[in-house]
Design a protein around this motif. Structure first.
Motif, PDB file in Angstrom:
ATOM      1  N   ASN A  74      -7.362  15.228  25.490  1.00  0.00           N
ATOM      2  CA  ASN A  74      -8.172  14.993  24.289  1.00  0.00           C
ATOM      3  C   ASN A  74      -9.465  14.263  24.607  1.00  0.00           C
ATOM      4  OD1 ASN A  74      -6.318  16.229  22.647  1.00  0.00           O
ATOM      5  ND2 ASN A  74      -5.255  14.337  22.136  1.00  0.00           N
ATOM      6  N   ALA A  75      -9.459  13.422  25.621  1.00  0.00           N
ATOM      7  CA  ALA A  75     -10.648  12.662  26.015  1.00  0.00           C
ATOM      8  C   ALA A  75     -10.826  12.818  27.525  1.00  0.00           C
ATOM      9  CB  ALA A  75     -10.489  11.195  25.630  1.00  0.00           C
ATOM     10  N   PRO A  76     -11.392  13.947  27.976  1.00  0.00           N
ATOM     11  CA  PRO A  76     -11.447  14.222  29.410  1.00  0.00           C
ATOM     12  C   PRO A  76     -12.403  13.336  30.199  1.00  0.00           C
ATOM     13  CG  PRO A  76     -12.550  15.949  28.181  1.00  0.00           C
ATOM     14  CD  PRO A  76     -11.910  15.041  27.176  1.00  0.00           C
ATOM     15  N   ALA A  77     -13.359  12.675  29.524  1.00  0.00           N
ATOM     16  CA  ALA A  77     -14.292  11.810  30.247  1.00  0.00           C
ATOM     17  C   ALA A  77     -14.597  10.572  29.419  1.00  0.00           C
ATOM     18  CB  ALA A  77     -15.580  12.560  30.555  1.00  0.00           C
ATOM     19  N   HIS A  78     -14.813   9.472  30.127  1.00  0.00           N
ATOM     20  CA  HIS A  78     -15.225   8.228  29.478  1.00  0.00           C
ATOM     21  C   HIS A  78     -16.277   7.581  30.370  1.00  0.00           C
ATOM     22  CE1 HIS A  78     -14.939   4.939  26.675  1.00  0.00           C
ATOM     23  NE2 HIS A  78     -15.044   4.139  27.713  1.00  0.00           N
ATOM     24  N   LEU A  79     -17.404   7.191  29.785  1.00  0.00           N
ATOM     25  CA  LEU A  79     -18.521   6.635  30.526  1.00  0.00           C
ATOM     26  C   LEU A  79     -18.900   5.295  29.924  1.00  0.00           C
ATOM     27  CD1 LEU A  79     -20.829   7.204  32.644  1.00  0.00           C
ATOM     28  CD2 LEU A  79     -22.100   8.210  30.738  1.00  0.00           C
ATOM     29  N   VAL A  80     -19.044   4.280  30.767  1.00  0.00           N
ATOM     30  CA  VAL A  80     -19.532   2.974  30.321  1.00  0.00           C
ATOM     31  C   VAL A  80     -20.706   2.574  31.213  1.00  0.00           C
ATOM     32  CG1 VAL A  80     -17.416   2.104  29.258  1.00  0.00           C
ATOM     33  CG2 VAL A  80     -17.756   1.768  31.687  1.00  0.00           C
ATOM     34  N   TRP A  81     -21.756   2.088  30.577  1.00  0.00           N
ATOM     35  CA  TRP A  81     -22.975   1.706  31.294  1.00  0.00           C
ATOM     36  C   TRP A  81     -22.984   0.209  31.560  1.00  0.00           C
ATOM     37  CZ3 TRP A  81     -25.839   5.565  33.100  1.00  0.00           C
ATOM     38  CH2 TRP A  81     -25.758   6.806  32.472  1.00  0.00           C
ATOM     39  N   VAL A  82     -23.559  -0.188  32.674  1.00  0.00           N
ATOM     40  CA  VAL A  82     -23.763  -1.600  32.985  1.00  0.00           C
ATOM     41  C   VAL A  82     -24.835  -2.110  32.027  1.00  0.00           C
ATOM     42  CG1 VAL A  82     -24.663  -3.213  34.717  1.00  0.00           C
ATOM     43  CG2 VAL A  82     -23.107  -1.372  35.411  1.00  0.00           C
ATOM     44  N   PRO A  83     -24.564  -3.216  31.331  1.00  0.00           N
ATOM     45  CA  PRO A  83     -25.576  -3.769  30.422  1.00  0.00           C
ATOM     46  C   PRO A  83     -26.849  -4.150  31.184  1.00  0.00           C
ATOM     47  CG  PRO A  83     -23.469  -4.883  30.144  1.00  0.00           C
ATOM     48  CD  PRO A  83     -23.340  -4.003  31.344  1.00  0.00           C
ATOM     49  N   LEU A  84     -27.967  -4.013  30.533  1.00  0.00           N
ATOM     50  CA  LEU A  84     -29.284  -4.404  31.055  1.00  0.00           C
ATOM     51  C   LEU A  84     -29.728  -3.578  32.260  1.00  0.00           C
ATOM     52  CD1 LEU A  84     -28.951  -8.297  30.745  1.00  0.00           C
ATOM     53  CD2 LEU A  84     -29.863  -6.670  29.078  1.00  0.00           C
ATOM     54  N   ALA A  85     -29.130  -2.426  32.465  1.00  0.00           N
ATOM     55  CA  ALA A  85     -29.536  -1.553  33.577  1.00  0.00           C
ATOM     56  C   ALA A  85     -30.105  -0.252  33.026  1.00  0.00           C
ATOM     57  CB  ALA A  85     -28.347  -1.279  34.486  1.00  0.00           C
ATOM     58  N   GLY A 127     -14.950   7.732  34.038  1.00  0.00           N
ATOM     59  CA  GLY A 127     -13.540   8.045  34.228  1.00  0.00           C
ATOM     60  C   GLY A 127     -13.280   9.463  33.759  1.00  0.00           C
ATOM     61  N   LEU A 128     -12.501  10.198  34.526  1.00  0.00           N
ATOM     62  CA  LEU A 128     -12.136  11.566  34.169  1.00  0.00           C
ATOM     63  C   LEU A 128     -10.628  11.665  34.061  1.00  0.00           C
ATOM     64  CD1 LEU A 128     -14.420  13.639  36.566  1.00  0.00           C
ATOM     65  CD2 LEU A 128     -14.799  13.147  34.149  1.00  0.00           C
ATOM     66  N   ASP A 129     -10.173  12.301  33.001  1.00  0.00           N
ATOM     67  CA  ASP A 129      -8.753  12.609  32.845  1.00  0.00           C
ATOM     68  C   ASP A 129      -8.607  14.070  33.250  1.00  0.00           C
ATOM     69  OD1 ASP A 129      -6.171  13.193  32.058  1.00  0.00           O
ATOM     70  OD2 ASP A 129      -6.301  12.043  30.197  1.00  0.00           O
ATOM     71  N   GLN A 130      -7.968  14.303  34.380  1.00  0.00           N
ATOM     72  CA  GLN A 130      -7.903  15.641  34.955  1.00  0.00           C
ATOM     73  C   GLN A 130      -6.732  16.477  34.447  1.00  0.00           C
ATOM     74  OE1 GLN A 130     -10.068  15.341  39.084  1.00  0.00           O
ATOM     75  NE2 GLN A 130      -8.212  14.118  39.111  1.00  0.00           N
ATOM     76  N   ARG A 131      -6.027  15.968  33.431  1.00  0.00           N
ATOM     77  CA  ARG A 131      -4.925  16.754  32.857  1.00  0.00           C
ATOM     78  C   ARG A 131      -5.492  17.893  32.024  1.00  0.00           C
ATOM     79  NH1 ARG A 131      -1.925  12.741  29.320  1.00  0.00           N
ATOM     80  NH2 ARG A 131      -4.083  12.130  28.988  1.00  0.00           N
ATOM     81  N   PRO A 132      -4.949  19.092  32.164  1.00  0.00           N
ATOM     82  CA  PRO A 132      -5.409  20.209  31.330  1.00  0.00           C
ATOM     83  C   PRO A 132      -5.212  19.883  29.849  1.00  0.00           C
ATOM     84  CG  PRO A 132      -3.966  20.984  33.095  1.00  0.00           C
ATOM     85  CD  PRO A 132      -3.906  19.487  33.106  1.00  0.00           C
ATOM     86  N   GLY A 133      -6.215  20.181  29.058  1.00  0.00           N
ATOM     87  CA  GLY A 133      -6.120  19.972  27.618  1.00  0.00           C
ATOM     88  C   GLY A 133      -6.224  18.533  27.169  1.00  0.00           C
TER      89      GLY A 133
END
Length: 124
Positions: free
Chosen positions: A44-55, A36-42
């Motif tokens: 605080n958390a511009p990206a969030h990544l979650v992995w599929v378990p067991l992959a 997930g990307l937060d495209q707002r300038p500035g």
């Protein structure tokens, strides 16, 4: 109990499912992560990544690609490529209260509906 209200920033979020080559299907249709990307300038958390378990092993191509970080431009670039990895943009789930929650809701849907429907990878 009331339903969570979507965050006002949701219109500025961009979510994508990251997939790798599925040997049994012969195409990059095996989801291994949600970004997930937060495209707002500035933001605080511009990206969030979650992995599929067991992959873990299957996700190696994406771990290498993401080692330097992820941006909207990179996702667009990878989405346009015809390769062993794929980027599929998805809508922000209704009721997501923040970017991490939105990515988690997409992952939940993958775990509940998409992954059980895929054939075995045929590796092993």
């Amino acid at each position: 109990m009331s339903q969570p209200h979507p965050a006002p920033a949701a219109a500025e979020w961009r979510l994508a499912v990251l997939s790798v080559w599925h040997p049994a299907l012969g195409a990059p249709l095996d989801p291994v992560a949600v970004v997930g990307l937060d495209q707002r300038p500035g933001s605080n958390a511009p990206a969030h990544l979650v992995w599929v378990p067991l992959a873990f092993e299957a996700a190696d191509p994406w771990r290498e690609l993401l080692a330097g970080g992820v941006t909207a431009d990179l996702l667009d670039h990878w989405a346009a490529q015809n390769s062993a990895v794929a980027v599929d943009f998805v809508d922000v789930p209704e009721g997501a209260v923040d970017l991490a929650h939105a990515a988690g809701l997409v992952l939940d849907e993958l775990l509940a509906e998409v992954l059980p429907a895929l054939p075995d990878r045929g590796e092993g």
